[in-house]
Design an enzyme around this catalytic site. Structure first.
Site, PDB file in Angstrom:
ATOM      1  N   LYS A   1       0.810  -1.225   0.000  1.00 21.91           N
ATOM      2  CA  LYS A   1       0.000   0.000   0.000  1.00 21.91           C
ATOM      3  C   LYS A   1       0.846   1.278   0.000  1.00 21.91           C
ATOM      4  CE  LYS A   1      -4.422  -1.618   1.543  1.00 21.91           C
ATOM      5  NZ  LYS A   1      -4.177  -3.049   1.835  1.00 21.91           N
TER       6      LYS A   1
ATOM      7  N   GLU B   1     -10.232   6.839   3.475  1.00 24.02           N
ATOM      8  CA  GLU B   1     -11.112   5.901   4.165  1.00 24.02           C
ATOM      9  C   GLU B   1     -10.263   4.698   4.531  1.00 24.02           C
ATOM     10  OE1 GLU B   1     -10.658   5.913   0.942  1.00 24.02           O
ATOM     11  OE2 GLU B   1     -10.165   3.796   0.667  1.00 24.02           O
TER      12      GLU B   1
ATOM     13  N   SER C   1       1.982  -9.855  -0.641  1.00 21.97           N
ATOM     14  CA  SER C   1       1.591  -8.446  -0.553  1.00 21.97           C
ATOM     15  C   SER C   1       1.886  -7.787   0.793  1.00 21.97           C
ATOM     16  CB  SER C   1       0.100  -8.304  -0.879  1.00 21.97           C
ATOM     17  OG  SER C   1      -0.673  -9.148  -0.043  1.00 21.97           O
TER      18      SER C   1
HETATM   19  C1  LIG Z   1      -5.017  -4.089   1.626  1.00 19.13           C
HETATM   20  C2  LIG Z   1      -4.259  -5.338   1.389  1.00 19.13           C
HETATM   21  C3  LIG Z   1      -4.613  -6.245   0.354  1.00 19.13           C
HETATM   22  C4  LIG Z   1      -5.821  -6.066  -0.510  1.00 19.13           C
HETATM   23  O1  LIG Z   1      -5.844  -4.931  -1.308  1.00 19.13           O
HETATM   24  P1  LIG Z   1      -5.589  -4.977  -2.880  1.00 19.13           P
HETATM   25  O2  LIG Z   1      -5.951  -3.618  -3.323  1.00 19.13           O
HETATM   26  O3  LIG Z   1      -6.487  -6.038  -3.449  1.00 19.13           O
HETATM   27  O4  LIG Z   1      -4.177  -5.318  -3.098  1.00 19.13           O
HETATM   28  C5  LIG Z   1      -3.807  -7.350   0.145  1.00 19.13           C
HETATM   29  N1  LIG Z   1      -2.736  -7.601   0.934  1.00 19.13           N
HETATM   30  C6  LIG Z   1      -2.388  -6.774   1.947  1.00 19.13           C
HETATM   31  C7  LIG Z   1      -1.195  -7.116   2.763  1.00 19.13           C
HETATM   32  C8  LIG Z   1      -3.126  -5.619   2.202  1.00 19.13           C
HETATM   33  O5  LIG Z   1      -2.774  -4.812   3.217  1.00 19.13           O
END
Ligand SMILES: *Cc1c(COP(=O)(O)O)cnc(C)c1O
Length: 396
Positions: A92, A114, A380
């Site tokens: 993010k 948000e 992620s």
């Molecule tokens: C917020 C988040 C997601 C999901 O958001 P996407 O916009 O689909 O990437 C996935 N993994 C983590 C670690 C997150 O914090």
């Protein structure tokens, strides 16, 4: 397939999805962004400043890690793109840094956002502190209680957290409140959206800012395997930003298999799920036309997933289009499967993944790949925030 239509939306449309379905009072705000975002983010000076922040502040490039034990177990070559190692612990930050620079170029003084789980709120509060900008984060009262540590983090970083007592007291209601704020302060306020969702140009803007993931992946693959293209890329999908980012530079390379994993929750047929594509109804959500979880009357229903970051009732319009065009395959992974995958990675590789990312890892139990393949999984985020959930559900 016309590849430019995948990447550069005409008036914000990817095929039939996208657009800007917003109240007239928001037209001036979005028009300014629509007219100026591309020129600003493609400017050489902007790119240089962003690259430098991504490198020295956020810790990019993130490693492409060959997971040797996982590879042996699943009998194929598995690589993890380590977004979990970035500052604040998830992808993010890539988006938040890009948008805060854009906001400054637009002359904005105040940032609103948000947040549901609080991850995007923390990333936004972080970049606001870095830039000395005022930050207000809207959050449903239920989420404020559920995500207490992230609320504390945002406050420590100097952000104002506004609890929203409305509807179900969750993300959907926080978005509405943020939009109301934006309408009342069109001049000085910038709305920093956290995923590839919302009215045009946000889906395209956030996709471009997250595309740094696949930009790095191309040279890292080349370095490790001799070619830029892996055979398969797997990513989890909430709104779709980490998926869009790691898919981006491979969209027009049909030999690369792209797989998106949604949160099945307790099961896609249980009513307690966040598997938007599996349920398959189109509608309007947060200003764009896309797949949405809704009842027979078109009312958006409350999604559910053990993973707060995937607990979203829609999906970005680009991902809806890529599903419709059969460029990206979609699977659903349930809570228990994701929890098992999280524990497995911890024990097998010494990496505790975010529960969101664990959904992508769990796909290895559902789909098998030939031994000579190169499979990349987007890790992620890191799992520290999910420790309590992973431990409390430890019944195996
Ligand atoms: C917020 C988040 C997601 C999901 O958001 P996407 O916009 O689909 O990437 C996935 N993994 C983590 C670690 C997150 O914090």
């Amino acid at each position: 397939m016309n590849t430019t239509s995948l990447k550069v939306p005409q008036e914000g449309y990817y095929g039939e999805f996208g657009g800007a379905y917003i109240p007239e009072m928001l037209y001036p705000n979005t028009r300014e962004l629509q007219e100026r975002y591309l020129t600003i983010i493609e400017n050489a000076g902007f790119r240089k400043e962003l690259s430098s922040l991504l490198k020295d502040y956020a810790g990019r490039p993130t490693p492409l890690y060959h997971a040797a034990r996982l590879s042996e177990y699943y009998n194929t070559n598995i690589y993890l793109k380590r977004e979990d190692l970035t500052h604040t612990g998830a992808h993010k930050i890539n988006n938040a840094l890009g948008q805060i620079l854009l906001a400054r170029k637009l002359g904005k003084k105040r940032i609103i956002a948000e947040t549901g789980a609080g991850q995007h709120g923390v990333a936004t509060a972080t970049v606001c502190a870095r830039m000395g900008m005022q930050c207000t984060v809207y959050m449903g009262t239920l989420d404020v209680v559920r995500q207490r540590p992230n609320v504390e983090r945002m406050k420590l970083l100097g952000a104002e957290v506004v609890p929203v007592e409305q509807g179900n007291n969750t993300l959907k209601d926080a978005v509405n409140e943020a939009l109301r704020d934006w309408i009342s302060h069109p001049g000085e306020t910038y709305y920093l959206i956290g995923s590839v969702v919302g009215p045009h140009p946000y889906p395209d803007l956030v996709t471009r800012l997250q595309s740094v993931i696949s930009e790095e992946l191309m040279w890292q693959m080349k370095e490790k395997t001799g070619r830029e293209e892996p055979d398969t890329i797997i990513a989890c999908v909430g709104g779709g930003s980490n998926a869009a980012g790691i898919f981006y530079h491979y969209l027009d390379k049909p030999a690369v298999r792209l797989i998106a994993v949604e949160a099945g929750g307790k099961g896609v047929d249980t009513g307690e799920t966040a598997a938007t594509i599996a349920l398959g109804l189109t509608g309007i959500l947060h200003g764009s036309k896309t797949y949405v979880i809704q009842d027979e009357d078109g009312q958006i229903t409350e999604p559910y997933s053990v993973s707060a970051g995937l607990d979203y009732p829609g999906i970005g319009p680009l991902l809806s289009h890529l599903y419709r065009e059969q460029r990206v395959e979609f699977y659903a992974v349930n809570d228990d499967e994701a929890l098992r995958a999280a524990r497995f990675l911890a024990r097998f590789e010494g990496i505790i993944p975010a529960l969101e990312s664990a959904h992508a890892l769990a796909l290895l139990e559902k789909v098998s790949f030939p031994p000579n393949q190169h499979v990349v999984i987007n890790l992620s985020g890191r799992g520290d925030k999910d420790l309590e959930t992973i431990l409390n559900r430890n019944n195996e």
